[in-house]
Design a protein around this motif. Structure first.
Motif, PDB file in Angstrom:
ATOM      1  N   ARG A 165       2.479   6.737  -7.027  1.00 18.19           N
ATOM      2  CA  ARG A 165       0.948   7.594  -7.437  1.00 18.19           C
ATOM      3  C   ARG A 165       1.399   9.144  -7.005  1.00 18.19           C
ATOM      4  N   ASN A 166       2.281   9.883  -5.778  1.00 20.07           N
ATOM      5  CA  ASN A 166       2.539  10.629  -5.535  1.00 20.07           C
ATOM      6  C   ASN A 166       3.283  11.222  -6.692  1.00 20.07           C
ATOM      7  N   LEU A 182      -3.369   3.430 -10.309  1.00 23.05           N
ATOM      8  CA  LEU A 182      -2.727   3.574  -8.972  1.00 23.05           C
ATOM      9  C   LEU A 182      -4.130   3.905  -7.698  1.00 23.05           C
ATOM     10  N   LYS A 183      -4.511   4.809  -8.600  1.00 23.00           N
ATOM     11  CA  LYS A 183      -5.980   5.452  -7.977  1.00 23.00           C
ATOM     12  C   LYS A 183      -7.122   4.085  -7.438  1.00 23.00           C
ATOM     13  N   PHE A 203       0.626  -1.226   0.084  1.00 24.12           N
ATOM     14  CA  PHE A 203       0.157  -0.390  -0.270  1.00 24.12           C
ATOM     15  C   PHE A 203       0.756   1.262   0.135  1.00 24.12           C
ATOM     16  N   GLU A 204       2.182   0.484   1.198  1.00 20.63           N
ATOM     17  CA  GLU A 204       3.269   2.095   1.110  1.00 20.63           C
ATOM     18  C   GLU A 204       3.743   2.699  -0.211  1.00 20.63           C
ATOM     19  N   LEU A 237      -5.111   1.364  -5.265  1.00 23.80           N
ATOM     20  CA  LEU A 237      -5.343   1.860  -3.467  1.00 23.80           C
ATOM     21  C   LEU A 237      -6.336   1.550  -2.785  1.00 23.80           C
ATOM     22  N   GLN A 296       1.553   4.381  -2.361  1.00 21.06           N
ATOM     23  CA  GLN A 296       0.373   5.406  -2.387  1.00 21.06           C
ATOM     24  C   GLN A 296       2.168   6.616  -2.829  1.00 21.06           C
ATOM     25  N   ASP A 345      -5.237  -0.632  -0.060  1.00 17.62           N
ATOM     26  CA  ASP A 345      -6.011  -0.204   1.781  1.00 17.62           C
ATOM     27  C   ASP A 345      -6.436  -0.939   2.066  1.00 17.62           C
TER      28      ASP A 345
END
Length: 461
Positions: A53-54, A82-83, A46-47, A86, A50, A90
């Motif tokens: 994605r950023n 990725l959106k 998950f990390e 996620l 994330q 999560d």
């Protein structure tokens, strides 16, 4: 609750200690570590997603600034994927965390090294004996005495509530009340406990904190309303209609949604939870509290045991003792608490013995337990009247109850609980030890100030 980090670092020691309770726990550390590994992997996934994605979102801006439309388009597609991914990652992380928490919640505390080895009550070890057992010719059991006096009625109680309930009348009702008040006064005025009048209905987190939930759910009574039940059921069925819930999980989901309240099995629950989700300054410890409350137990595992009389009731009264301490002082506090409970029986001049419970007879949350057993002439045997346990940080972890010392660093407190003592069983002990040949009950001198001039309980003519 156990510390998974400690288990990862000490798997063999964890399994060895746990298997002293029951050999069925072999290999538990390996299973827990596997669950933790899955949890850690899902968190990492998950990390990483994330973070990517950023980073990709930032690269989109850079690509557009450089007028690289093809790269910007590819990056935007990646961000979109990725959106979508996620939330699933999560949820997978939360599910893995829940699986580990559930597994840890159902594992008992580890016994201290000094606790004697044994499979059941036959492995318990006598610590001390106080007073000589009374030999009373033709001694009757408490229920025969109470019914002959016309002041103990199981039949009328059964008509109202079913088996394992009793109605006390006249002198016996007053004697039970006197016992509770005497114990509460002695602990508050002489033993340094603060008297508390707590709720007797508590929510799920409070029961989880002291380890009544989830493992011992069937031993508890739950209170709710028809409206709450229907609302929770309706929500569960709505989830089923949306395809979010399978048919076989409706009942479980109803329980999760239900805003239920549990009737306390002992005042240990609300008293210990006084420090939940809090950081207490160590200058305020030890914290010692006591309460006299009604208690409620389903006695799910007691079918066929003590079916006559008041030994094993669904509803009973008890004076509870709870201490919250630092790790350094909890063992001394355990001895002190046990002595406070014993002092009640000494004042009542009731013979008793104190037993160190073996590994196979200890309670789920206990590291070490002393049982105090009072002598009952009618049964010609000792029976438990108090149980005093030290739990270490086991309950504190479940409640997130911590303290802060001079170094400023928070750490988990240690919790202890004990009966100071069970009022109904004390009533039984007084009746059987203070009976005379005619079936009357003399009042112990310590209780005379509470009895309004009554010195003997006799049949009302």
């Amino acid at each position: 609750m156990h510390d998974i980090k400690w288990i990862r670092d000490n798997p063999d020691a964890f399994d060895a200690a746990l298997m002293r309770r029951n050999t069925d726990f072999a290999g538990t550390a390996k299973k827990l570590i596997a669950l933790d590994e899955t949890r850690r992997n899902t968190i990492t996934a998950f990390e990483q997603a994330q973070a990517r994605r950023n980073a990709a979102s930032k690269e989109v801006g850079e690509a557009k600034k450089a007028k690289d439309e093809a790269r910007a388009s590819a990056l935007m597609a990646e961000v979109g994927e990725l959106k979508d991914k996620l939330p699933k990652l999560d949820q997978a992380s939360k599910d893995a965390d829940k699986l580990l928490e559930t597994a840890l919640a159902e594992i008992p505390n580890l016994p201290l090294a000094e606790v004697p080895e044994g499979k059941d009550e036959h492995g318990n070890v006598e610590k001390r004996k106080v007073g000589a057992p009374k030999k009373i010719a033709g001694a009757k059991e408490h229920f025969d005495l109470g019914m002959a006096l016309g002041q103990m009625d199981f039949e009328i109680a059964a008509k109202m509530s079913g088996a394992r309930f009793v109605v006390l009348k006249n002198g016996l009702a007053r004697l039970e009340r006197a016992l509770g008040q005497f114990m509460l006064d002695m602990h508050a005025q002489q033993h340094g406990y603060t008297e508390i009048n707590p709720p007797i209905l508590v929510r799920d987190p409070a029961m989880f904190g002291t380890a009544q939930l989830p493992k011992f759910k069937s031993d508890q009574f739950v209170a709710t309303t028809t409206e709450m039940m229907l609302e929770a059921r309706g929500q569960a069925i709505a989830e089923f209609d949306r395809g979010d819930l399978s048919d076989d999980k409706i009942d479980r989901r109803t329980g999760e949604l239900l805003k239920r309240l549990w009737l306390i099995p002992t005042a240990e629950v609300p008293l210990t939870n006084l420090v939940r989700e809090a950081i207490t300054d160590e200058s305020e410890l030890p914290m010692r509290v006591t309460a006299l409350t009604p208690c409620f137990r389903a006695e799910a595992g007691a079918a066929g045991r003590d079916t006559r009389g008041m030994i094993r009731q669904h509803q009973f009264t008890k004076v509870e003792l709870v201490s919250v301490t630092t790790p350094e002082t909890s063992m001394d506090e355990h001895e002190r608490m046990t002595n406070c409970a014993e002092a009640i029986l000494k004042k009542l001049d009731l013979p008793f013995r104190t037993m160190t419970l073996c590994t196979g007879d200890m309670g789920f949350a206990s590291q070490k337990t002393y049982d105090i057993e009072v002598w009952l002439p009618g049964q010609n045997m000792y029976r438990e009247i108090s149980s005093c346990s030290v739990c270490g940080e086991f309950q504190a972890r479940r409640m997130n109850a911590r303290s802060r010392g001079k170094d400023g660093k928070p750490r988990y407190v240690h919790t202890l609980n004990g009966s100071g003592v069970a009022v109904g069983r004390a009533l039984i002990a007084v009746m059987e030890n203070y009976q005379d040949e005619g079936g009357a009950i003399a009042i112990p001198s310590a209780l005379l100030p509470y009895m309004g001039g009554i010195k003997k309980i006799e049949k009302v003519k």
